[in-house]
Design a protein around this motif. Sequence first.
Motif, PDB file in Angstrom:
ATOM      1  N   LEU A   1      34.294  18.784  -5.742  1.00 16.70           N
ATOM      2  CA  LEU A   1      33.811  17.806  -4.761  1.00 16.70           C
ATOM      3  C   LEU A   1      34.917  17.412  -3.784  1.00 16.70           C
ATOM      4  N   ILE A   2      36.149  17.331  -4.264  1.00 18.04           N
ATOM      5  CA  ILE A   2      37.285  17.070  -3.375  1.00 18.04           C
ATOM      6  C   ILE A   2      37.458  18.238  -2.411  1.00 18.04           C
TER       7      ILE A   2
ATOM      8  N   GLU B   1      41.943   7.816   1.672  1.00 15.94           N
ATOM      9  CA  GLU B   1      40.936   6.759   1.785  1.00 15.94           C
ATOM     10  C   GLU B   1      39.552   7.332   2.083  1.00 15.94           C
ATOM     11  N   GLN B   2      39.486   8.354   2.911  1.00 15.63           N
ATOM     12  CA  GLN B   2      38.209   9.006   3.208  1.00 15.63           C
ATOM     13  C   GLN B   2      37.619   9.626   1.944  1.00 15.63           C
ATOM     14  N   LEU B   3      38.442  10.335   1.203  1.00 15.10           N
ATOM     15  CA  LEU B   3      37.987  10.991  -0.015  1.00 15.10           C
ATOM     16  C   LEU B   3      37.514   9.965  -1.039  1.00 15.10           C
TER      17      LEU B   3
ATOM     18  N   ALA C   1      36.450   6.893  -0.516  1.00 22.14           N
ATOM     19  CA  ALA C   1      35.230   6.229  -0.071  1.00 22.14           C
ATOM     20  C   ALA C   1      34.009   7.132  -0.248  1.00 22.14           C
ATOM     21  N   ASP C   2      34.147   8.411   0.085  1.00 26.64           N
ATOM     22  CA  ASP C   2      33.007   9.309  -0.010  1.00 26.64           C
ATOM     23  C   ASP C   2      32.615   9.581  -1.456  1.00 26.64           C
ATOM     24  N   LEU C   3      33.604   9.756  -2.322  1.00 30.61           N
ATOM     25  CA  LEU C   3      33.329  10.147  -3.697  1.00 30.61           C
ATOM     26  C   LEU C   3      33.114   8.963  -4.638  1.00 30.61           C
ATOM     27  N   GLY C   4      33.615   7.786  -4.276  1.00 34.62           N
ATOM     28  CA  GLY C   4      33.522   6.646  -5.174  1.00 34.62           C
ATOM     29  C   GLY C   4      34.369   6.844  -6.423  1.00 34.62           C
ATOM     30  N   ILE C   5      35.445   7.566  -6.295  1.00 30.04           N
ATOM     31  CA  ILE C   5      36.340   7.926  -7.395  1.00 30.04           C
ATOM     32  C   ILE C   5      37.471   6.899  -7.472  1.00 30.04           C
ATOM     33  N   SER C   6      38.000   6.662  -8.664  1.00 32.91           N
ATOM     34  CA  SER C   6      39.108   5.713  -8.797  1.00 32.91           C
ATOM     35  C   SER C   6      40.365   6.296  -8.145  1.00 32.91           C
TER      36      SER C   6
ATOM     37  N   LEU D   1      41.653  10.199  -8.427  1.00 32.61           N
ATOM     38  CA  LEU D   1      41.811  10.959  -7.184  1.00 32.61           C
ATOM     39  C   LEU D   1      43.256  11.423  -7.022  1.00 32.61           C
ATOM     40  N   THR D   2      44.211  10.546  -7.303  1.00 36.99           N
ATOM     41  CA  THR D   2      45.622  10.925  -7.214  1.00 36.99           C
ATOM     42  C   THR D   2      45.931  12.086  -8.157  1.00 36.99           C
ATOM     43  N   GLU D   3      45.451  11.997  -9.398  1.00 34.11           N
ATOM     44  CA  GLU D   3      45.680  13.069 -10.371  1.00 34.11           C
ATOM     45  C   GLU D   3      45.070  14.385  -9.903  1.00 34.11           C
ATOM     46  N   ARG D   4      43.829  14.343  -9.416  1.00 37.06           N
ATOM     47  CA  ARG D   4      43.142  15.559  -8.969  1.00 37.06           C
ATOM     48  C   ARG D   4      43.841  16.158  -7.755  1.00 37.06           C
TER      49      ARG D   4
END
Length: 150
Positions: free
Chosen positions: A27-28, A40-42, A44-49, A53-56
């Motif tokens: 999804l990223i 921030e865009q990613l 907001a779109d994914l609703g991921i913590s 997100l940092t780890e991925r």
Amino acid sequence: MQRTDFSKMACSIARTLDVIGEPWSPLILRDVWVGMSRFEQLQADLGISRKVLTERLNHLVDHGVLERRPYDNRPRYEYVLTPKGSELVDLLMVMVGWGDKHLAGEAGPPVLYRHHACGEISSVELSCANCGKPMHANDVDVLAGPGSAV
């Protein structure tokens, strides 16, 4: 809980899953492909913590799928697909075809793809790199390759 390390398995599917086998990574990649390049865009779109997100993102950068580029004087970065990442998007496009066929329902596919070369709305089809004919699971024999564990 320790995640199984698929990277050492003598299987290209397992090795690929080691890079993108958890649900957030594809999804990223999709979001970066369609132009969302900033954290921030990613998020907001994914609703991921932020932590996940940092780890991925770090994982995808470490595997050479994404490149991190600074975009302002503060330590802020945008993410872009590398050539290796663009090839992974090809895999995602095949997944889209399966999802459109089997999961889109009566509403139809949520996204359409216009091919640059011909200008037509189309979908990805698998074909043999040698003869150009369709290539699906029932059209091939699986043989041991030079990197086989056998």
